[in-house]
Design an enzyme around this catalytic site. Structure first.
Site, PDB file in Angstrom:
ATOM      1  N   ILE A 186       0.869  -1.185   0.000  1.00 37.30           N
ATOM      2  CA  ILE A 186       0.000   0.000   0.000  1.00 37.30           C
ATOM      3  C   ILE A 186       0.900   1.226   0.000  1.00 37.30           C
ATOM      4  CG2 ILE A 186      -1.809   1.283   1.204  1.00 37.30           C
ATOM      5  CD1 ILE A 186      -2.875  -1.306   2.310  1.00 37.30           C
ATOM      6  N   HIS A 187       1.232   1.689  -1.205  1.00 40.41           N
ATOM      7  CA  HIS A 187       2.065   2.889  -1.362  1.00 40.41           C
ATOM      8  C   HIS A 187       1.181   4.033  -1.827  1.00 40.41           C
ATOM      9  CE1 HIS A 187       2.209   2.380  -5.794  1.00 40.41           C
ATOM     10  NE2 HIS A 187       2.106   1.115  -5.485  1.00 40.41           N
ATOM     11  N   ALA A 188       1.746   5.149  -2.202  1.00 36.32           N
ATOM     12  CA  ALA A 188       0.997   6.384  -2.460  1.00 36.32           C
ATOM     13  C   ALA A 188      -0.156   6.245  -3.454  1.00 36.32           C
ATOM     14  CB  ALA A 188       1.956   7.480  -2.922  1.00 36.32           C
TER      15      ALA A 188
END
Length: 85
Positions: free
Chosen positions: A14-16
Site C-alpha cells: 500500500i504505497h501512495a
C-alpha cells in the site's frame, strides 16, 4: 460490523498511488472503513495513516466496515482490493 481479510498482491504494497485510490473508494461509501495490519490500524479515508501502516506485498490486512450499509459497502471495498491491491 462486517470484515474481511485480504493478502496484498501489489508489488510494493500500500504505497501512495493505491493508498490514494483507497481513500477515494472509502470516501465513496457511507460506512466507516478501517484497515488493520498487525497491531496497527488506520481510517481508510486518511492517506498518511494508511501509508503509515507499512503494508508490503504478502501482508494480510483486516478490513472492517461499520455502518448502515456495511454489507454492501464491504463488497464494494473488497472488489476494490481485488482490482487494485
Amino acid at each position: 460490523m462486517t470484515s474481511f481479510n485480504y493478502v496484498i498482491t501489489d508489488e510494493v504494497g500500500i504505497h501512495a498511488r493505491p493508498a490514494g485510490l483507497l481513500v477515494k473508494a472509502a470516501k465513496a461509501v457511507s460506512s466507516k472503513v478501517m484497515i488493520k495490519s498487525g497491531s496497527k490500524s488506520a481510517d481508510a479515508t486518511k492517506l498518511m495513516a494508511l501509508m503509515g501502516l507499512g503494508v508490503k506485498k504478502g501482508n494480510e490486512v483486516t478490513v472492517e466496515v461499520t455502518g448502515d450499509n456495511e454489507a454492501e459497502d464491504a463488497a464494494i471495498i473488497e472488489t476494490f482490493f481485488k482490482e487494485n491491491l
